[in-house]
Design a protein around this motif. Structure first.
Motif, PDB file in Angstrom:
ATOM      1  N   GLY A 112       0.874  -1.252  -0.036  1.00 55.16           N
ATOM      2  CA  GLY A 112      -0.111  -0.116   0.073  1.00 55.16           C
ATOM      3  C   GLY A 112       0.785   1.350  -0.066  1.00 55.16           C
ATOM      4  N   ILE A 113       0.514   2.250  -0.787  1.00 56.89           N
ATOM      5  CA  ILE A 113       1.278   3.556  -0.711  1.00 56.89           C
ATOM      6  C   ILE A 113       0.025   4.536  -0.455  1.00 56.89           C
ATOM      7  N   ILE A 126       7.188 -10.072  -7.318  1.00 60.75           N
ATOM      8  CA  ILE A 126       6.948  -8.790  -7.905  1.00 60.75           C
ATOM      9  C   ILE A 126       6.174  -8.117  -7.062  1.00 60.75           C
ATOM     10  N   PRO A 127       6.467  -6.790  -6.676  1.00 59.47           N
ATOM     11  CA  PRO A 127       6.084  -5.914  -6.030  1.00 59.47           C
ATOM     12  C   PRO A 127       4.711  -5.215  -6.736  1.00 59.47           C
ATOM     13  N   THR A 128       3.717  -5.072  -5.991  1.00 56.09           N
ATOM     14  CA  THR A 128       2.471  -4.376  -6.792  1.00 56.09           C
ATOM     15  C   THR A 128       1.995  -3.204  -5.999  1.00 56.09           C
ATOM     16  N   LEU A 129       1.544  -2.236  -6.516  1.00 57.12           N
ATOM     17  CA  LEU A 129       1.431  -0.832  -5.753  1.00 57.12           C
ATOM     18  C   LEU A 129      -0.388  -0.949  -5.808  1.00 57.12           C
ATOM     19  N   HIS A 130      -0.631  -0.268  -4.367  1.00 49.86           N
ATOM     20  CA  HIS A 130      -2.163  -0.261  -4.058  1.00 49.86           C
ATOM     21  C   HIS A 130      -2.347   1.000  -3.411  1.00 49.86           C
ATOM     22  N   GLU A 185      -7.773  -7.790   6.594  1.00 50.36           N
ATOM     23  CA  GLU A 185      -8.625  -8.230   5.458  1.00 50.36           C
ATOM     24  C   GLU A 185      -8.023  -9.068   4.646  1.00 50.36           C
ATOM     25  N   GLY A 186      -6.287  -9.027   4.664  1.00 46.44           N
ATOM     26  CA  GLY A 186      -5.314  -9.828   3.878  1.00 46.44           C
ATOM     27  C   GLY A 186      -5.209  -9.177   2.478  1.00 46.44           C
ATOM     28  N   HIS A 187      -5.699  -7.711   2.306  1.00 46.12           N
ATOM     29  CA  HIS A 187      -5.415  -7.307   0.837  1.00 46.12           C
ATOM     30  C   HIS A 187      -4.019  -6.651   1.011  1.00 46.12           C
ATOM     31  N   LEU A 188      -3.466  -6.269   1.921  1.00 47.19           N
ATOM     32  CA  LEU A 188      -1.991  -5.878   1.786  1.00 47.19           C
ATOM     33  C   LEU A 188      -1.110  -6.568   2.631  1.00 47.19           C
ATOM     34  N   ASP A 189       0.410  -6.575   2.245  1.00 50.83           N
ATOM     35  CA  ASP A 189       1.485  -7.165   2.922  1.00 50.83           C
ATOM     36  C   ASP A 189       2.363  -6.184   3.769  1.00 50.83           C
ATOM     37  N   PRO A 211       5.167  -0.301 -11.934  1.00 52.81           N
ATOM     38  CA  PRO A 211       3.860  -0.071 -12.529  1.00 52.81           C
ATOM     39  C   PRO A 211       2.965   0.470 -11.542  1.00 52.81           C
ATOM     40  N   PHE A 212       2.039   1.280 -12.359  1.00 50.56           N
ATOM     41  CA  PHE A 212       0.859   1.867 -11.276  1.00 50.56           C
ATOM     42  C   PHE A 212      -0.408   1.632 -12.427  1.00 50.56           C
TER      43      PHE A 212
END
Length: 375
Positions: A87-88, A135-139, A152-156, A354-355
């Motif tokens: 998360g950012i 792979i890091p994914t940004l949320h 709720e397990g949406h972010l690490d 990527p965003f």
């Protein structure tokens, strides 16, 4: 046991628990099942049933804590997914996270925090055996929603120039790593020289016995001060600046562009203000001490945030940050983003993450400012 029956079975088990707790348990279980596979359904349900049967003995167990030892830990889940969900903050805080830009490779985001996220993902790749990259994914995540997103397990992880040492800034249920950025305290920027003169006059009265809080409280008395909603600058102003007119803004750009009412002082992270007064809003300048040294209102250290139950991930992060500090890598990153001259768009094109295109409008939405009520 059929997968589609698990919700009704769990609801019957926890009929005596508060509805919110029951729903949270079910949501957590669903996310665990999603990560760990349907073959672990039976151990999950046995553990939950055992936990609630022991309540009659006066022992109240959290179902997720009972289940966790039977399932793979959070790092193993990351390895299995091959993905680190980070998360950012919705608002980009330069130079830690720059606004998303369009490149030949797609929308990209860069900044000190983004480089740190890459370091964490690379270290996890090695930890996971190196057969496939993590792979890091940004949320985009609003800080007020962080606890829910984590549980709720949406972010690490959450990485966005956030510190947990300011009173009120550390919500229950979240864990903060050792700092990756020191001396990131709260600062102020101004436009009118007379504002600085008022503060300097208060320091001069102290005659060698400096008291920053007293000087700020007296020097800013009667002025209009802006802070970002929910951030540590907001918490500081609420607690310490009772005699100011406090304006709460959705973002730093919203504060800069507000004309009515006129804003005398904007509070935010000193390191962020240092960058934007030099590169983005030259009409504003940092509020300094009488001798020209930085004026820090209170110290704040930036950390990586994760869930309080993720013990193995917590140790992994602390050990990694310690090693990066020990090796000089963190110091190199701090100098690279705060002291060097560079084009953020060029760095975004060559090293950005990527965003999601659909999130760009929200990323750029600066919101508005409003007067704090009940102050």
């Amino acid at each position: 046991m059929a997968l589609y029956n698990r919700s009704s079975i769990l609801n019957s088990m926890i009929a005596g628990e508060p509805i919110i707790r029951a729903r949270l348990v079910i949501r957590r279980l669903r996310n665990r099942l999603k990560d760990y596979g349907s073959e672990r359904i039976v151990p999950f349900l046995i553990a939950i049933a055992l936990g609630f049967s022991l309540q009659g003995c006066g022992l109240v167990f959290d179902a997720v804590e009972l289940v966790q030892p039977l399932a793979r830990d959070e790092i193993s889940a990351i390895c299995s997914r091959g993905q680190l969900r980070v998360g950012i903050s919705v608002e980009p805080f330069r130079p830690f996270v720059f606004p998303a830009v369009y490149t030949d490779e797609g929308v990209r985001v860069t900044g000190l925090d983004v480089e740190l996220i890459r370091e964490v993902a690379n270290a996890l790749t090695t930890y996971c055996g190196g057969q496939k990259p993590v792979i890091p994914t940004l949320h985009l995540t609003r800080f007020r929603d962080l606890f829910i997103e984590m549980n709720e397990g949406h972010l690490d992880l959450f990485v966005s120039s956030i510190g947990g040492n300011v009173p009120g800034a550390r919500p229950a249920g979240l864990w903060y790593s050792i700092p990756y950025f020191h001396n990131g305290g709260i600062g102020a920027m101004i436009q009118k020289p007379e504002v600085a003169e008022k503060v300097w006059a208060q320091f001069q009265k102290q005659a060698g016995n400096p008291d920053t809080l007293a000087a700020i409280q007296a020097g800013l008395s009667g002025l209009t001060v802006a802070a970002q909603r929910g951030r540590t600058s907001h918490l500081y102003a609420e607690a310490n600046l009772k005699n100011t007119r406090l304006l709460i803004c959705d973002s730093l750009p919203a504060a800069v562009e507000t004309k009515d009412p006129h804003i005398d002082v904007i509070l935010s992270k000193h390191s962020i203000l240092q960058y934007v007064t030099k590169h983005v809003w030259p009409d504003w300048r940092l509020l300094m001490r009488n001798d020209g040294t930085p004026l820090i209102l209170t110290q704040e250290h930036f950390s990586i945030v994760t869930g309080e139950e993720h013990r193995r991930l917590q140790w992994f992060l602390n050990n990694l940050l310690f090693r990066l500090e020990e090796s000089g890598r963190l110091e190199q990153m701090r100098r690279r983003w705060l002291e060097e001259d560079y084009a953020p768009t060029r760095r975004a094109a060559t090293e950005g993450l990527p965003f999601e295109v659909s999130k760009v409008p929200e990323h750029y939405d600066q919101g508005q400012c409003r007067l704090e009520t009940g102050k």
